[in-house]
Scaffold this motif. Structure first.
Motif, PDB file in Angstrom:
ATOM      1  N   ILE A   4     -45.566 -20.563  22.246  1.00 25.77           N
ATOM      2  CA  ILE A   4     -45.538 -19.122  22.027  1.00 25.77           C
ATOM      3  C   ILE A   4     -44.079 -18.747  21.802  1.00 25.77           C
ATOM      4  O   ILE A   4     -43.284 -18.687  22.753  1.00 25.77           O
ATOM      5  N   ILE A   5     -43.685 -18.539  20.546  1.00 27.89           N
ATOM      6  CA  ILE A   5     -42.299 -18.189  20.237  1.00 27.89           C
ATOM      7  C   ILE A   5     -42.075 -16.719  20.583  1.00 27.89           C
ATOM      8  O   ILE A   5     -42.691 -15.832  19.992  1.00 27.89           O
ATOM      9  N   THR A   6     -41.207 -16.476  21.538  1.00 30.06           N
ATOM     10  CA  THR A   6     -40.966 -15.133  22.051  1.00 30.06           C
ATOM     11  C   THR A   6     -39.522 -14.748  21.774  1.00 30.06           C
ATOM     12  O   THR A   6     -38.596 -15.353  22.321  1.00 30.06           O
ATOM     13  N   CYS A   7     -39.322 -13.747  20.919  1.00 32.64           N
ATOM     14  CA  CYS A   7     -37.989 -13.402  20.414  1.00 32.64           C
ATOM     15  C   CYS A   7     -37.306 -12.388  21.328  1.00 32.64           C
ATOM     16  O   CYS A   7     -37.768 -11.260  21.476  1.00 32.64           O
ATOM     17  N   VAL A   8     -36.198 -12.788  21.920  1.00 32.18           N
ATOM     18  CA  VAL A   8     -35.460 -11.910  22.827  1.00 32.18           C
ATOM     19  C   VAL A   8     -34.131 -11.521  22.199  1.00 32.18           C
ATOM     20  O   VAL A   8     -33.490 -12.300  21.503  1.00 32.18           O
ATOM     21  N   ASP A   9     -33.733 -10.276  22.449  1.00 27.82           N
ATOM     22  CA  ASP A   9     -32.434  -9.781  21.983  1.00 27.82           C
ATOM     23  C   ASP A   9     -31.987  -8.690  22.937  1.00 27.82           C
ATOM     24  O   ASP A   9     -32.484  -8.593  24.053  1.00 27.82           O
ATOM     25  N   GLY A  10     -31.044  -7.870  22.517  1.00 26.95           N
ATOM     26  CA  GLY A  10     -30.534  -6.833  23.401  1.00 26.95           C
ATOM     27  C   GLY A  10     -31.203  -5.486  23.209  1.00 26.95           C
ATOM     28  O   GLY A  10     -30.675  -4.468  23.629  1.00 26.95           O
ATOM     29  N   SER A  11     -32.388  -5.459  22.588  1.00 26.16           N
ATOM     30  CA  SER A  11     -33.056  -4.189  22.311  1.00 26.16           C
ATOM     31  C   SER A  11     -33.780  -3.660  23.538  1.00 26.16           C
ATOM     32  O   SER A  11     -33.959  -4.352  24.539  1.00 26.16           O
ATOM     33  N   ALA A  12     -34.245  -2.411  23.433  1.00 22.25           N
ATOM     34  CA  ALA A  12     -34.988  -1.781  24.527  1.00 22.25           C
ATOM     35  C   ALA A  12     -36.346  -2.422  24.735  1.00 22.25           C
ATOM     36  O   ALA A  12     -37.005  -2.189  25.743  1.00 22.25           O
ATOM     37  N   TYR A  13     -36.779  -3.252  23.776  1.00 22.78           N
ATOM     38  CA  TYR A  13     -38.103  -3.869  23.853  1.00 22.78           C
ATOM     39  C   TYR A  13     -38.071  -5.270  24.462  1.00 22.78           C
ATOM     40  O   TYR A  13     -39.113  -5.898  24.631  1.00 22.78           O
ATOM     41  N   SER A  14     -36.905  -5.772  24.801  1.00 26.60           N
ATOM     42  CA  SER A  14     -36.762  -7.179  25.154  1.00 26.60           C
ATOM     43  C   SER A  14     -37.622  -7.583  26.354  1.00 26.60           C
ATOM     44  O   SER A  14     -38.315  -8.604  26.318  1.00 26.60           O
ATOM     45  N   LEU A  79     -23.636 -13.901  25.663  1.00 23.98           N
ATOM     46  CA  LEU A  79     -24.592 -12.836  25.933  1.00 23.98           C
ATOM     47  C   LEU A  79     -26.018 -13.318  25.661  1.00 23.98           C
ATOM     48  O   LEU A  79     -26.945 -13.035  26.425  1.00 23.98           O
ATOM     49  N   GLY A  80     -26.178 -14.057  24.579  1.00 25.28           N
ATOM     50  CA  GLY A  80     -27.489 -14.611  24.257  1.00 25.28           C
ATOM     51  C   GLY A  80     -27.980 -15.562  25.335  1.00 25.28           C
ATOM     52  O   GLY A  80     -29.163 -15.556  25.699  1.00 25.28           O
ATOM     53  N   LYS A  81     -27.067 -16.380  25.861  1.00 25.86           N
ATOM     54  CA  LYS A  81     -27.441 -17.307  26.934  1.00 25.86           C
ATOM     55  C   LYS A  81     -27.891 -16.547  28.177  1.00 25.86           C
ATOM     56  O   LYS A  81     -28.843 -16.969  28.863  1.00 25.86           O
ATOM     57  N   GLU A  82     -27.227 -15.434  28.471  1.00 20.93           N
ATOM     58  CA  GLU A  82     -27.624 -14.627  29.631  1.00 20.93           C
ATOM     59  C   GLU A  82     -29.008 -14.019  29.422  1.00 20.93           C
ATOM     60  O   GLU A  82     -29.832 -13.985  30.347  1.00 20.93           O
ATOM     61  N   MET A  83     -29.285 -13.539  28.205  1.00 25.89           N
ATOM     62  CA  MET A  83     -30.598 -12.966  27.918  1.00 25.89           C
ATOM     63  C   MET A  83     -31.690 -14.022  28.030  1.00 25.89           C
ATOM     64  O   MET A  83     -32.778 -13.767  28.571  1.00 25.89           O
ATOM     65  N   LEU A  84     -31.417 -15.224  27.537  1.00 25.38           N
ATOM     66  CA  LEU A  84     -32.387 -16.310  27.630  1.00 25.38           C
ATOM     67  C   LEU A  84     -32.619 -16.712  29.083  1.00 25.38           C
ATOM     68  O   LEU A  84     -33.761 -16.979  29.490  1.00 25.38           O
ATOM     69  N   ALA A  85     -31.556 -16.739  29.875  1.00 20.79           N
ATOM     70  CA  ALA A  85     -31.689 -17.093  31.294  1.00 20.79           C
ATOM     71  C   ALA A  85     -32.551 -16.054  32.025  1.00 20.79           C
ATOM     72  O   ALA A  85     -33.376 -16.403  32.873  1.00 20.79           O
ATOM     73  N   HIS A  86     -32.353 -14.783  31.680  1.00 17.98           N
ATOM     74  CA  HIS A  86     -33.155 -13.719  32.283  1.00 17.98           C
ATOM     75  C   HIS A  86     -34.626 -13.869  31.905  1.00 17.98           C
ATOM     76  O   HIS A  86     -35.518 -13.716  32.749  1.00 17.98           O
ATOM     77  N   GLU A 129     -32.346  -5.332  18.091  1.00 21.83           N
ATOM     78  CA  GLU A 129     -31.084  -4.926  18.682  1.00 21.83           C
ATOM     79  C   GLU A 129     -30.309  -4.051  17.702  1.00 21.83           C
ATOM     80  O   GLU A 129     -30.261  -4.309  16.519  1.00 21.83           O
ATOM     81  N   GLY A 130     -29.724  -2.985  18.215  1.00 25.21           N
ATOM     82  CA  GLY A 130     -28.945  -2.095  17.362  1.00 25.21           C
ATOM     83  C   GLY A 130     -29.735  -0.906  16.861  1.00 25.21           C
ATOM     84  O   GLY A 130     -29.168   0.022  16.283  1.00 25.21           O
ATOM     85  N   ASN A 131     -31.059  -0.915  17.063  1.00 23.15           N
ATOM     86  CA  ASN A 131     -31.889   0.212  16.658  1.00 23.15           C
ATOM     87  C   ASN A 131     -32.290   1.042  17.865  1.00 23.15           C
ATOM     88  O   ASN A 131     -32.438   0.523  18.964  1.00 23.15           O
ATOM     89  N   LYS A 132     -32.485   2.332  17.648  1.00 24.05           N
ATOM     90  CA  LYS A 132     -32.890   3.214  18.723  1.00 24.05           C
ATOM     91  C   LYS A 132     -34.332   2.899  19.120  1.00 24.05           C
ATOM     92  O   LYS A 132     -35.108   2.382  18.323  1.00 24.05           O
TER      93      LYS A 132
END
Length: 283
Positions: A4-14, A79-86, A129-132
């Motif tokens: 299950i490929i789950t795409c994480v970034d810094g957006s409000a939906y992460s 930052l990406g590594k921190e998001m993946l760890a979370h 990421e980067g969008n409202k």
């Protein structure tokens, strides 16, 4: 097709995307792969300016820009590594047994395509990421991903919770028939109440196809609530969803080519842009 490929970034939906991916991985008993893509922004790097008038190789500004570029790249990586760890921590807390993570220096669509051969499902957020948070999906990576990826795509809403029901928007076209087969064979939305909804259109023998689809779903063990509606397709579907408090929307992929879409529009894109519910796109 085991991941299950789950795409994480810094957006409000992460976080919602993570929850959706975890739900799918547990429901299908598949590995979850958290993916973070570091995309190159459209800014002039130092090497792009080395030929500019008056800027020689010894320019202190060029050297400073190169240093900043390097720092920015390192920060994005960390930052990406921190998001993946979370994300991995969330999956562990929810009892996922097989968890992977990957980081790519590429466009998110390219990264997904590179990994798709072993994918069962792709999970993404409505905007990146980067969008409202209220950003409309049109113009983002959403359309590009749906058109290029052959794996089912789950578009998570901001407040994703485990769904108990889904609405299948059936229009009688080949894409809808393929979606029905995916539903029956897939397992992801088994044991959920199925709202089979068709809005009258110009497809030949639509009522016969609708009745046949209802029979197929019933024979496959689904609890089906079937409704044949008339009126504007988009508004009829949205009104039905609201009235019946449907948790998730399920649709076949785009019915038209991209060229035809420019003239005819796409109900799929309208649903993506205007619904606040998770949306499962099947091919």
């Amino acid at each position: 097709m085991n991941k299950i490929i789950t795409c994480v970034d810094g957006s409000a939906y992460s976080d919602a995307v993570c929850r959706a991916g975890i739900w799918a991985a547990k429901k299908l008993n598949k590995s979850i792969l958290f993916l973070h893509a570091i995309e190159k922004k459209n800014i002039a790097a130092a090497e792009d300016l080395s030929g500019a008038i008056g800027l020689g190789a010894r320019s202190s500004l060029l050297k400073e820009m190169a240093s900043l570029d390097e720092q920015k790249s390192k920060l994005a990586l960390e930052l990406g590594k921190e998001m993946l760890a979370h994300a991995v921590e969330l999956a562990n807390q929810q009892g996922c047994e097989s968890i992977e993570k990957a980081q790519r220096h590429s466009d998110i669509t390219e990264a997904i395509c590179d990994l798709e051969s072993d994918a069962r499902l792709v999970v993404i957020g409505r905007s990146g990421e980067g969008n409202k948070p209220d950003f409309k999906a049109l113009g983002s990576h959403i359309e590009q991903i749906i058109r290029q990826v052959h794996t089912p795509v789950l578009i998570a809403n901001k407040g994703f919770t485990e769904p108990k029901s889904f609405m299948l928007a059936y229009d009688g076209r080949e894409t809808a028939d393929k979606a029905v087969k995916r539903i029956i064979d897939g397992g992801l939305i088994h044991n959920l109440t199925c709202h089979l909804v068709t809005v009258k259109n110009n497809q030949s023998k639509l009522m016969d196809k609708f009745n046949h689809t209802e029979k197929l779903l019933l024979e496959s063990g689904f609890d089906v609530k079937a409704s044949f509606l008339e009126g504007n397709i988009f508004s009829s579907l949205m009104d039905y969803k609201t009235k019946n408090q449907v948790d998730m929307l399920v649709m076949g992929a785009f019915s038209h080519s991209k060229l035809a879409h420019a003239f005819l529009g796409s109900n799929t894109l309208k649903m993506i842009e205007n619904t606040d519910s998770p949306l499962l796109i099947l091919r």
